[in-house]
Write a protein that holds these residues in place. Structure first.
Motif, mmCIF file in Angstrom:
data_model
loop_
_atom_site.group_PDB
_atom_site.id
_atom_site.type_symbol
_atom_site.label_atom_id
_atom_site.label_comp_id
_atom_site.label_asym_id
_atom_site.label_seq_id
_atom_site.Cartn_x
_atom_site.Cartn_y
_atom_site.Cartn_z
ATOM 1 N N PRO A 1 4.480 13.359 -17.677
ATOM 2 C CA PRO A 1 5.134 12.510 -18.676
ATOM 3 C C PRO A 1 6.235 11.626 -18.092
ATOM 4 O O PRO A 1 6.627 10.645 -18.720
ATOM 5 N N ALA A 2 6.712 11.945 -16.912
ATOM 6 C CA ALA A 2 7.806 11.147 -16.340
ATOM 7 C C ALA A 2 7.373 9.715 -16.072
ATOM 8 O O ALA A 2 8.108 8.772 -16.358
ATOM 9 N N GLY A 3 6.186 9.519 -15.516
ATOM 10 C CA GLY A 3 5.723 8.166 -15.225
ATOM 11 C C GLY A 3 5.531 7.338 -16.474
ATOM 12 O O GLY A 3 5.918 6.169 -16.541
ATOM 13 N N MET B 1 8.959 6.504 -18.025
ATOM 14 C CA MET B 1 9.633 5.435 -17.284
ATOM 15 C C MET B 1 9.038 4.084 -17.652
ATOM 16 O O MET B 1 9.764 3.096 -17.815
ATOM 17 N N LEU B 2 7.725 4.028 -17.790
ATOM 18 C CA LEU B 2 7.061 2.786 -18.166
ATOM 19 C C LEU B 2 7.497 2.346 -19.561
ATOM 20 O O LEU B 2 7.820 1.174 -19.780
ATOM 21 N N LEU B 3 7.540 3.274 -20.516
ATOM 22 C CA LEU B 3 7.959 2.931 -21.871
ATOM 23 C C LEU B 3 9.428 2.522 -21.932
ATOM 24 O O LEU B 3 9.790 1.586 -22.653
ATOM 25 N N ALA B 4 10.281 3.212 -21.185
ATOM 26 C CA ALA B 4 11.694 2.851 -21.163
ATOM 27 C C ALA B 4 11.889 1.461 -20.561
ATOM 28 O O ALA B 4 12.680 0.651 -21.068
ATOM 29 N N GLY B 5 11.158 1.160 -19.509
ATOM 30 C CA GLY B 5 11.231 -0.170 -18.913
ATOM 31 C C GLY B 5 10.760 -1.243 -19.875
ATOM 32 O O GLY B 5 11.354 -2.319 -19.973
ATOM 33 N N TYR B 6 9.684 -0.958 -20.601
ATOM 34 C CA TYR B 6 9.188 -1.916 -21.587
ATOM 35 C C TYR B 6 10.220 -2.147 -22.693
ATOM 36 O O TYR B 6 10.434 -3.282 -23.113
ATOM 37 N N CYS B 7 10.859 -1.084 -23.163
ATOM 38 C CA CYS B 7 11.872 -1.220 -24.219
ATOM 39 C C CYS B 7 13.046 -2.070 -23.740
ATOM 40 O O CYS B 7 13.518 -2.958 -24.465
ATOM 41 N N SER C 1 0.826 -1.197 0.000
ATOM 42 C CA SER C 1 0.000 0.000 0.000
ATOM 43 C C SER C 1 0.870 1.260 0.000
ATOM 44 O O SER C 1 0.595 2.215 -0.722
ATOM 45 N N SER C 2 1.930 1.236 0.783
ATOM 46 C CA SER C 2 2.843 2.373 0.829
ATOM 47 C C SER C 2 3.522 2.569 -0.526
ATOM 48 O O SER C 2 3.638 3.694 -1.020
ATOM 49 N N TYR C 3 3.998 1.488 -1.134
ATOM 50 C CA TYR C 3 4.636 1.561 -2.450
ATOM 51 C C TYR C 3 3.652 2.073 -3.499
ATOM 52 O O TYR C 3 3.985 2.918 -4.315
ATOM 53 N N TYR C 4 2.441 1.543 -3.471
ATOM 54 C CA TYR C 4 1.423 1.931 -4.437
ATOM 55 C C TYR C 4 1.099 3.421 -4.323
ATOM 56 O O TYR C 4 1.001 4.122 -5.320
ATOM 57 N N ASP C 5 0.941 3.898 -3.092
ATOM 58 C CA ASP C 5 0.625 5.311 -2.897
ATOM 59 C C ASP C 5 1.774 6.219 -3.312
ATOM 60 O O ASP C 5 1.559 7.320 -3.803
ATOM 61 N N LYS C 6 3.004 5.758 -3.135
ATOM 62 C CA LYS C 6 4.160 6.610 -3.436
ATOM 63 C C LYS C 6 4.494 6.638 -4.928
ATOM 64 O O LYS C 6 4.839 7.685 -5.466
ATOM 65 N N TYR C 7 4.402 5.498 -5.596
ATOM 66 C CA TYR C 7 4.894 5.423 -6.971
ATOM 67 C C TYR C 7 3.814 5.256 -8.034
ATOM 68 O O TYR C 7 4.027 5.603 -9.181
#
Length: 84
Positions: A53-55, A58-64, A39-45
């Motif tokens: 656009p940062a989130g 980051m998701l697209l870079a991780g997928y690549c 819950s703490s991780y979910y609320d923070k990130y």
């Protein structure tokens, strides 16, 4: 607050044994700890109040990176054939 409600990162080294003695190491207590950490991780990130656009980047870079890692052997065979 009480010692049992403080976070591990807020403990001083001398307080650690007393803090560990107040922890619940039963299966139910461990499951509650995991749920609290998630819950703490979910609320923070993940559930952030201000999106941007940062989130997404980051998701697209991780997928690549992940897809490159999965297909590395296939890509390296193709690049070897192209270089010949």
């Amino acid at each position: 607050g009480p010692l049992s409600e403080q976070r591990l990162m807020d403990m001083k080294l001398g307080q650690l044994p007393m803090w560990l003695a107040t922890c619940d190491f039963s299966p139910r207590g461990l499951l509650g700890g995991v749920q609290k950490a998630w819950s703490s991780y979910y609320d923070k990130y993940i559930n952030v109040k201000r999106g941007g656009p940062a989130g997404i980047s980051m998701l697209l870079a991780g997928y690549c990176l992940l897809s490159y890692g999965w297909n590395y052997q296939h890509i390296s065979k193709i690049s070897f054939l192209v270089s010949i």
